[in-house]
Design an enzyme around this catalytic site. Structure first.
Site, PDB file in Angstrom:
ATOM      1  N   GLN A 286     -36.329  12.220 -80.571  1.00  0.00           N
ATOM      2  CA  GLN A 286     -36.435  10.885 -79.984  1.00  0.00           C
ATOM      3  C   GLN A 286     -37.893  10.444 -79.827  1.00  0.00           C
ATOM      4  O   GLN A 286     -38.819  11.244 -79.905  1.00  0.00           O
ATOM      5  CB  GLN A 286     -35.738  10.853 -78.625  1.00  0.00           C
ATOM      6  CG  GLN A 286     -34.226  11.012 -78.726  1.00  0.00           C
ATOM      7  CD  GLN A 286     -33.539  10.767 -77.406  1.00  0.00           C
ATOM      8  OE1 GLN A 286     -33.157  11.697 -76.712  1.00  0.00           O
ATOM      9  NE2 GLN A 286     -33.374   9.508 -77.052  1.00  0.00           N
ATOM     10  N   HIS A 287     -38.045   9.141 -79.641  1.00  0.00           N
ATOM     11  CA  HIS A 287     -39.289   8.490 -79.208  1.00  0.00           C
ATOM     12  C   HIS A 287     -40.377   8.367 -80.276  1.00  0.00           C
ATOM     13  O   HIS A 287     -41.336   7.624 -80.088  1.00  0.00           O
ATOM     14  CB  HIS A 287     -39.929   9.195 -77.998  1.00  0.00           C
ATOM     15  CG  HIS A 287     -38.989   9.586 -76.919  1.00  0.00           C
ATOM     16  ND1 HIS A 287     -38.064   8.718 -76.391  1.00  0.00           N
ATOM     17  CD2 HIS A 287     -38.819  10.769 -76.268  1.00  0.00           C
ATOM     18  CE1 HIS A 287     -37.377   9.342 -75.448  1.00  0.00           C
ATOM     19  NE2 HIS A 287     -37.797  10.585 -75.364  1.00  0.00           N
TER      20      HIS A 287
ATOM     21  N   ASP B 131     -31.485  13.235 -80.679  1.00  0.00           N
ATOM     22  CA  ASP B 131     -31.054  14.632 -80.672  1.00  0.00           C
ATOM     23  C   ASP B 131     -30.224  15.011 -79.458  1.00  0.00           C
ATOM     24  O   ASP B 131     -29.256  15.777 -79.568  1.00  0.00           O
ATOM     25  CB  ASP B 131     -32.252  15.569 -80.845  1.00  0.00           C
ATOM     26  CG  ASP B 131     -33.398  15.281 -79.884  1.00  0.00           C
ATOM     27  OD1 ASP B 131     -33.268  14.414 -78.996  1.00  0.00           O
ATOM     28  OD2 ASP B 131     -34.450  15.940 -80.025  1.00  0.00           O
TER      29      ASP B 131
END
Length: 469
Positions: free
Chosen positions: A71-72, A230
């Protein structure tokens, strides 16, 4: 037999599983490593995906495929769809100052944090995409000016699997979008004003698909699932239900709970993420998890099996020795410039066994704080699953219920992010109201008497570790 594929493009590697869509039976799998570091050229992810797919026997006979991803991460694209600069990953902390600035711009002190939590369910920290966009605008204005679209690692790989058909075809899902800092899990809408505040200009963002909505077609002919972040993929892979906590010890440490209600936490401890089923996934994440074990084993010159043996040979509480494991700074609590620290070193505790025990307990105490935070929300805790590379440690498995104060379920080792992506792909194929039921055999239950004095001692010294100036 109808086959589906699941991809986990994680921080350290790409994993691919091919499973029977009806039963979830594993047919074949492959793996390829990612380069180290906190900024990576996305081309490396695509190369690893190709290698992992080849190792898994290809995708030509796969009816549907989906991608779960770290992520991110900030992937910036120019008007031709080319990557503007290497992606900044979730564990890159250079945007810590940008995070503080963005909070302050919405109000002083608690007011700013509350405004962000109410707007998008999260309070900016260096991990989130929105802070990386502000860093880009301030430190690389030429690259910011070239950026016409922003997406996440799983979005980009899904788009590449489709043959990069145009920026207007970029898609994502609720789970991953909720970790950007400019999409709200509660409202289901982008906050483009917050993206523009960060980047200094507008940019295109992926369309957010429903949990089982097709994302297009891969160049192989397979239907593409929307994919997800995830953590949401792992919860889907475990078939987690409301009240189930997933405690994952991988590169990061994550404690999440499947919930029917969104979370709003002005302290920023709990991130109000969405899951991959239409529900929510309140989550606490730490930067330091399995690599704490790696570092301690390296320091002691032992392998992981011996590290476990040493830890289990020492007494609970390690004789007062405490390891605060902020080896890469920390995200929760928000201390991006902190370092690790050892407290309580004496002649009696100056040996490998006590240090090994302190490392495992320090890691678990940080995650126990996270469990307390998600358990304080609106959803009662039903079960706790322990997964990730760190769960392979015997010491972690045996000490976790004592530190956490609850029994722990440990499924067999597996690629649960990739499995969740594969289960989503099967769901897209079936078109049902719920994902197919695959089941997980071989789950073990670990129980132990609680040791509250260990957490009390950890709490005494945790806040002595301050950020470096």
């Amino acid at each position: 037999m109808t086959l589906v594929g699941g991809v986990d493009t994680s921080t350290q590697a790409c994993k691919v599983v091919v499973r029977d869509a009806a039963t979830g039976k594993l047919v074949r799998e492959g793996r390829a490593g990612h380069p180290p570091g906190t900024e990576v050229d996305p081309a490396a992810w695509e190369a690893a995906l190709r290698q992992a797919v080849t190792e898994a026997g290809g995708l030509d006979d796969v009816a549907a495929v989906a991608v779960g991803g770290q992520q991110h991460g900030m992937v910036c694209l120019d008007e031709d769809g080319e990557v503007v600069r290497p992606a900044l990953l979730w564990n890159d902390t250079r945007s810590a100052g940008a995070a503080a600035d963005l909070i302050a711009e919405l109000g002083p002190g608690k007011a700013g944090r509350t405004a962000w939590a109410e707007a998008v369910g999260v309070v900016p920290v260096a991990s989130f995409t929105v802070t990386k966009l502000r860093w880009l605008a301030e430190h690389e204005p030429e690259n910011a000016a070239r950026t016409v679209a922003v997406c996440l690692p799983h979005d980009w790989l899904t788009w590449r699997l489709a043959g990069s058909p145009g920026l207007d075809t970029l898609v994502t899902d609720r789970g991953d979008a909720s970790g950007t800092g400019y999409w709200s899990a509660s409202s289901g809408e982008y906050r483009m004003d917050l993206l523009e505040r960060a980047l200094g200009r507008t940019a295109a963002v992926p369309r957010v698909l429903g949990p089982a909505e097709a994302a297009g077609t891969a160049t192989t002919g397979a239907v593409l699932g929307p994919g997800t972040g995830d953590n949401a993929a792992a919860a889907l892979g475990l078939a987690a239900e409301p009240g189930d906590v997933v405690l994952s010890i991988g590169t990061s440490g994550v404690v999440s709970i499947v919930s029917e209600a969104p979370a709003v936490d002005p302290t920023g401890t709990v991130a109000g993420f969405a899951d991959a089923t239409g529900r929510f996934l309140p989550l606490v994440a730490t930067l330091n998890a399995a690599r704490v074990l790696d570092a301690t084993a390296r320091l002691l010159g032992v392998d992981h099996a011996e590290l476990s043996r040493l830890a289990l040979s020492a007494p609970a509480g390690a004789g007062g020795l405490v390891l605060v494991p902020y080896l890469e700074g920390e995200r929760t609590p928000d201390r991006p410039r902190s370092t690790g620290a050892v407290h309580g070193l004496t002649l009696a505790t100056a040996d490998p066994a006590h240090l090994a025990r302190a490392a495992v307990e320090g890691l678990l105490c940080g995650l126990a704080d996270g469990l307390d935070a998600v358990a304080a929300g609106a959803t009662p805790v039903r079960r706790v699953f322990l997964v990730g590379g760190g769960a392979r440690s015997e010491a972690v498995r045996r000490l976790a219920p004592a530190i956490l104060g609850v029994p722990v379920l440990v499924p067999p080792p597996g690629e649960y992010v990739a499995d969740g992506a594969a289960r989503q792909a099967a769901w897209v194929l079936s078109g049902g109201e719920t994902p197919p039921s695959w089941g997980t055999a071989g789950t073990e239950v670990y129980e132990a008497d609680p040791v509250p004095h260990v957490r009390e001692r950890y709490a005494e010294v945790r806040d002595l570790t301050a950020d470096r100036t």
